[in-house]
Write an enzyme that holds these catalytic residues in place. Structure first.
Site, short mmCIF file in Angstrom:
data_model
loop_
_atom_site.label_atom_id
_atom_site.label_comp_id
_atom_site.label_asym_id
_atom_site.label_seq_id
_atom_site.Cartn_x
_atom_site.Cartn_y
_atom_site.Cartn_z
CG PHE A 161 -18.18 4.76 20.02
CD1 PHE A 161 -18.48 3.40 20.10
CD2 PHE A 161 -17.69 5.39 21.16
CE1 PHE A 161 -18.32 2.71 21.27
CE2 PHE A 161 -17.51 4.70 22.34
CZ PHE A 161 -17.83 3.36 22.40
CG ASN A 174 -7.73 8.75 13.89
OD1 ASN A 174 -7.61 8.20 14.97
ND2 ASN A 174 -8.28 8.15 12.84
CG ASP A 199 -15.03 9.90 7.66
OD1 ASP A 199 -15.49 8.76 7.91
OD2 ASP A 199 -15.24 10.88 8.39
CE LYS A 244 -22.20 10.63 12.80
NZ LYS A 244 -20.94 11.15 13.36
#
Ligand code: CTP
Length: 401
Positions: free
Chosen positions: A325, A209, A279, A339
């Site tokens: 984060f 990423n 993920d 979250k």
């Protein structure tokens, strides 16, 4: 501390006395320096009354102690802040122009913390030359606070409002208390994860990423500057870091990061997980380069990676603090809060991808820090280093004690 407040000619100058009052209330000495245009918006009497000191405005005023006032003031001040800062003063500082008391002082004020709070009409703020000047100041180490978005005096809406005095005080706080700066987290071991992870497809390809690792490295630096012993576990990045209190572990994949982080966490009093962890990973990895072999398409089967943050949330003791984060594009606050609960965190730092200048690769960021009791703090657009300092001060001061 001795603080010099520079005031220039924008409507937001009316907020300058409030900033001076907050500085005085916090126990600092203040000297104001105003441009001629600033005094169209705020009176010398107001500034002298709130600061308790004579105002400097006229370079050649007979009342000046001597003709090199700007030199003596720059020696007097520990820190300087220009609020509001017009496009004009930003341009002068960038170009090395000194033609009044404030601009000459600014040129002479070096090697000490300098904060600039831009305030102007949105089109002026977005003007490429103003943006170039601001970037230049940032590269010189000048701290730029804001501007904020909202209703502007000219009747329009957008970026250009001066950041509120209370928020400016928050941004200044690390420099205003600098004598104690290196003591705040002295000896505390803190884990930071940073950068992306790479998930191998074959011997030459991976899934990755855009994370650069800048935010995590800035956090490691901010923690080390407060005296912490930092365990930095980072995915692949070109960034270098060299600090006696930062111990770096390089990893490639999410599973390697998981192993390093879960091993280190029990020895730490806190962890900040800023890594952009993949993920999913390919179910299998080829140890050679995969060939096309005439196939039109290709299907990769992905399997889920372990969630490092959720695992640390389960391992966490009463004494440990855990900060995660969140990068959200929809229902940002609600998703970040859920979250925080799901992963048993003390704080979650919500990154805004909507802001120009925030997110992957860039040097600036704007975040909202949400605590488990629901309190929120939104920073203005700041350098990643300044954002890191705010996160450390807001979430970790007193940890492990
Ligand atoms: N994180 C982690 N391990 C993972 C995935 C994420 O430690 N395998 C951490 C990140 O470092 C960050 C936080 O979890 O601190 C948020 O990651 P994010 O991907 O936004 O959250 P997810 O829980 O994966 O939720 P979703 O993908 O549904 O948004």
């Amino acid at each position: 501390m001795r603080v010099i407040v520079g005031i220039t000619g924008g409507i937001a100058a009316y907020k300058a006395p409030m900033l001076v009052r907050l500085l005085k209330k916090a126990g600092h000495e203040v000297q104001c320096v105003a441009t001629e245009h600033a005094l169209q918006f705020v009176t010398p009497l107001t500034l002298e009354t709130v600061s308790g000191n004579r105002l400097y405005s006229d370079l050649f005023a007979p009342a000046n102690d001597h003709t090199t006032e700007h030199i003596s003031l720059k020696d007097w001040g520990d820190i300087m802040i220009v609020a509001p800062a017009t496009a004009n003063i930003i341009g002068k500082l960038t170009s090395g122009i000194g033609d009044d008391a404030l601009s000459t002082l600014l040129l002479a004020f070096s090697r000490k913390p300098l904060y600039v709070c831009p305030a102007m009409n949105t089109q002026m703020w977005e003007c490429p030359s103003v943006q170039r000047n601001v970037e230049f100041l940032r590269s010189m180490g000048v701290h730029i606070i804001g501007p904020a978005e909202g209703d502007l005096a000219c009747g329009t809406q957008g970026a250009g409002r001066m950041v509120e005095p209370e928020t400016i005080m928050e941004c200044l706080s690390s420099d205003l208390s600098s004598p104690a700066k290196t003591e705040l987290l002295k000896g505390q071991r803190i884990l930071v994860t940073a950068g992306p992870t790479y998930e191998r497809i074959d011997s030459v390809r991976f899934i990755g990423n855009y994370s650069s690792g800048k935010m995590g490295f800035a956090l490691a630096t901010a923690l080390a500057e407060q005296g912490a012993e930092v365990e930095l576990v980072t995915g692949p990045t070109a960034l270098k870091i060299d600090h006696p209190h930062i111990h770096r572990t390089d990893v490639e994949s999410a599973r390697e990061m998981y192993t390093a982080a879960t091993e280190l966490f029990p020895q730490c009093c806190a962890a900040i997980l800023s890594a952009a962890v993949a993920d999913y990973r390919p179910e299998s990895t080829a140890d050679h380069k995969l060939k096309k072999n005439g196939n039109e398409g290709m299907t990769l089967t992905l399997v889920q990676n372990p969630d490092i943050l959720a695992t640390l949330g389960k391992m966490k003791t009463q004494e440990q603090k855990l900060i995660g984060f969140a990068l959200e594009t929809d229902n940002e606050l609600a998703n970040a809060k859920s979250k925080l609960e799901r992963k048993n965190l003390d704080f979650i730092v919500l990154n805004s991808l909507r802001d120009k200048g925030a997110g992957f690769g860039v040097d600036t960021n704007r975040v909202t820090i949400i605590s488990k009791d629901g309190k929120e703090l939104t920073t203005p657009l700041l350098s990643k280093q300044e954002v890191a300092e705010q996160i450390v001060r807001h979430c970790l001061v007193g940890v492990g004690k």
